[in-house]
Design a protein around this motif. Structure first.
Motif, mmCIF file in Angstrom:
data_model
loop_
_atom_site.group_PDB
_atom_site.id
_atom_site.type_symbol
_atom_site.label_atom_id
_atom_site.label_comp_id
_atom_site.label_asym_id
_atom_site.label_seq_id
_atom_site.Cartn_x
_atom_site.Cartn_y
_atom_site.Cartn_z
ATOM 1 N N ASN A 6 44.761 29.089 16.208
ATOM 2 C CA ASN A 6 43.666 29.100 17.183
ATOM 3 C C ASN A 6 44.033 28.378 18.468
ATOM 4 O O ASN A 6 43.577 28.724 19.539
ATOM 5 N N SER A 7 44.863 27.352 18.314
ATOM 6 C CA SER A 7 45.264 26.631 19.514
ATOM 7 C C SER A 7 46.456 27.356 20.135
ATOM 8 O O SER A 7 47.414 27.705 19.448
ATOM 9 N N LYS A 8 46.378 27.572 21.443
ATOM 10 C CA LYS A 8 47.459 28.308 22.110
ATOM 11 C C LYS A 8 48.777 27.529 22.024
ATOM 12 O O LYS A 8 49.853 28.130 21.951
ATOM 13 N N LYS A 9 48.645 26.200 21.993
ATOM 14 C CA LYS A 9 49.848 25.369 21.912
ATOM 15 C C LYS A 9 50.574 25.607 20.574
ATOM 16 O O LYS A 9 51.789 25.769 20.519
ATOM 17 N N PHE A 14 54.681 28.306 17.271
ATOM 18 C CA PHE A 14 54.974 29.154 16.109
ATOM 19 C C PHE A 14 55.816 30.362 16.523
ATOM 20 O O PHE A 14 56.790 30.713 15.866
ATOM 21 N N VAL A 15 55.432 30.980 17.634
ATOM 22 C CA VAL A 15 56.098 32.209 18.083
ATOM 23 C C VAL A 15 57.522 31.930 18.575
ATOM 24 O O VAL A 15 58.423 32.744 18.378
ATOM 25 N N ARG A 16 57.723 30.744 19.177
ATOM 26 C CA ARG A 16 59.001 30.455 19.831
ATOM 27 C C ARG A 16 60.199 30.705 18.905
ATOM 28 O O ARG A 16 61.145 31.390 19.268
ATOM 29 N N ARG A 94 68.645 35.844 26.470
ATOM 30 C CA ARG A 94 67.185 35.693 26.306
ATOM 31 C C ARG A 94 66.805 35.909 24.843
ATOM 32 O O ARG A 94 65.938 35.219 24.315
ATOM 33 N N CYS A 95 67.430 36.909 24.223
ATOM 34 C CA CYS A 95 67.132 37.184 22.808
ATOM 35 C C CYS A 95 67.438 35.936 21.981
ATOM 36 O O CYS A 95 66.664 35.555 21.101
ATOM 37 N N LYS A 96 68.575 35.332 22.272
ATOM 38 C CA LYS A 96 68.965 34.123 21.527
ATOM 39 C C LYS A 96 67.907 33.031 21.731
ATOM 40 O O LYS A 96 67.425 32.429 20.777
ATOM 41 N N GLN A 97 67.547 32.813 22.995
ATOM 42 C CA GLN A 97 66.536 31.774 23.308
ATOM 43 C C GLN A 97 65.212 32.068 22.621
ATOM 44 O O GLN A 97 64.501 31.160 22.203
ATOM 45 N N GLN A 98 64.850 33.352 22.551
ATOM 46 C CA GLN A 98 63.525 33.720 22.041
ATOM 47 C C GLN A 98 63.542 34.078 20.555
ATOM 48 O O GLN A 98 62.572 34.578 20.024
ATOM 49 N N HIS A 99 64.679 33.850 19.921
ATOM 50 C CA HIS A 99 64.828 34.135 18.481
ATOM 51 C C HIS A 99 64.528 35.593 18.140
ATOM 52 O O HIS A 99 63.827 35.883 17.167
ATOM 53 N N ILE A 100 65.054 36.486 18.969
ATOM 54 C CA ILE A 100 65.017 37.920 18.643
ATOM 55 C C ILE A 100 66.284 38.187 17.830
ATOM 56 O O ILE A 100 67.394 37.942 18.308
ATOM 57 N N ASP A 295 56.458 35.817 25.541
ATOM 58 C CA ASP A 295 55.319 35.713 26.470
ATOM 59 C C ASP A 295 54.307 36.818 26.172
ATOM 60 O O ASP A 295 53.101 36.589 26.160
ATOM 61 N N ASN A 296 54.810 38.022 25.927
ATOM 62 C CA ASN A 296 53.919 39.135 25.578
ATOM 63 C C ASN A 296 53.120 38.812 24.313
ATOM 64 O O ASN A 296 51.914 39.042 24.262
ATOM 65 N N ILE A 297 53.804 38.282 23.311
ATOM 66 C CA ILE A 297 53.124 38.000 22.037
ATOM 67 C C ILE A 297 52.062 36.918 22.212
ATOM 68 O O ILE A 297 50.901 37.089 21.818
ATOM 69 N N VAL A 298 52.453 35.803 22.831
ATOM 70 C CA VAL A 298 51.531 34.659 22.933
ATOM 71 C C VAL A 298 50.307 35.014 23.774
ATOM 72 O O VAL A 298 49.158 34.797 23.357
ATOM 73 N N GLU A 299 50.540 35.605 24.948
ATOM 74 C CA GLU A 299 49.401 35.900 25.837
ATOM 75 C C GLU A 299 48.473 36.951 25.232
ATOM 76 O O GLU A 299 47.247 36.837 25.308
#
Ligand SMILES: [Zn+2]
Length: 347
Positions: A6-9, A14-16, A94-100, A295-299
């Protein structure tokens, strides 16, 4: 799991590091303004932007046409193999940074050929960066050759044959301006792709009507629909997508930027999931649409008040919808489950 997002933080945290899969990404759409200007300088190509601020401002377009103008101008700086390598390498970073952990990448050879850049130059640069990312970071990938639907279809069979001689293509796709360019125009080359055992995907039902999705399924025999958000206008189509488990690669930021929805709060991703469709989240052209996958997922999750269960469904859908082997899918599911089990929310 004993936490909610529920908290965006907490959601962003979690998503990172969540292991993720991306299935709708145009490599030309990852060209950041900094690289654009440096490649323009390398090749002494005049750009209408005197500095980085002007280039960034040009990336703030207000409709599809102004986006396409900036986008195609951007592709004109990609000339040599090392340009394609650097472009792809930056995205894989970017994939590496974003754990893709797995990504399926589109490229538009007709655009580059129209600039006089040979196909082996384009594919050589992209593929060496993909190979390197797999070796160094364990990020798997697949390369999908896209035909641009607003160009003529006659030369596409020859183009596909040339690409197959070079090798390393997992499948074919269909992209660019949808309206007025129905999928059936490319029936012949998709038939050839199927006969050669290649995967098939197509952009449909973003700007274009649900009929284009029907047509992509029936005449191109696609295995995934890119975007497809307008399927909800046609209940029979929804039934067909459910019955055949055809995944949708949804790109929320792109949909808002190109005015398919007025804002993220109005996006129908929640409805697609509630209908039981195999929806996934992707970034499309992240350099132009305001953010990469995380960013797409979180927003989107935040705006639509989606919960952790929805997020897990989205990620499992993406793993299943990928063109990976069964063993790689199993491995990715294990990584996902392990992460979910071990995650401790930040306070
Ligand atoms: Zn796209």
């Amino acid at each position: 799991m004993n936490y909610d997002l529920n908290s965006k933080k907490v959601l962003a945290d979690f998503v990172r590091d969540l292991p993720k899969v991306e299935l709708h990404l145009h490599i030309e759409g990852t060209l950041e303004p900094e690289l654009l200007l440096s490649l323009a300088e390398r090749h002494r190509i005049a750009m209408p932007y005197a500095n980085i601020e002007m280039a960034r401002a040009a990336y703030e377009f207000d409709d599809l046409q102004s986006f396409l103008n900036v986008y195609y101008l951007g592709t004109s700086v990609l000339r040599e193999e090392r340009d394609f390598y650097e472009l792809t390498q930056a995205y894989m970073q970017r994939c590496k940074q974003q754990h893709i952990i797995h990504t399926e990448i589109f490229f538009d050879p007709q655009t580059h050929l129209s600039h006089g850049v040979p196909l082996d130059v384009v594919m050589g640069g992209i593929q060496s960066a993909l190979r390197e990312a797999e070796l160094e970071w364990g990020i798997s990938s697949a390369l999908i050759l896209c035909f641009e639907r607003d160009r003529e279809a006659e030369s596409t069979v020859g183009l596909l044959e040339d690409a197959l001689r070079i090798g390393g293509i997992a499948g074919v796709g269909l992209d660019s301006a949808e309206l007025g360019n129905p999928p059936r125009k490319f029936q012949e080359v998709f038939k050839l792709a199927k006969s050669l055992g290649l995967h098939r995907v197509a952009h449909a039902g973003e700007e274009g009507p649900p009929d284009y999705i029907w047509e992509a399924l029936d005449t191109l025999e696609v295995e995934r629909i890119d975007h497809g958000v307008r399927c909800m206008e046609d209940p029979l189509l929804v039934q067909r997508l459910l019955a055949t488990k055809i995944p949708l690669t949804v790109c929320p930021f792109s949909n808002v930027e190109l005015k398919v929805f007025p804002d993220l709060h109005s996006h129908n991703l929640g409805d697609l999931l509630a209908a039981g469709l195999s929806a996934t989240i992707n970034s499309d052209d992240p350099a132009y649409f305001g953010g990469y996958l995380n960013d797409n997922i979180v927003e989107t999750m935040d705006c639509l008040s989606l919960g952790v269960e929805d997020l897990i469904v989205l990620q499992k859908n993406a793993i299943e919808a990928s063109f990976c082997s069964a063993s790689r899918k199993l491995e990715m599911n294990h990584l996902l489950e392990k992460y979910i089990k071990n995650y401790t929310p930040i306070s």
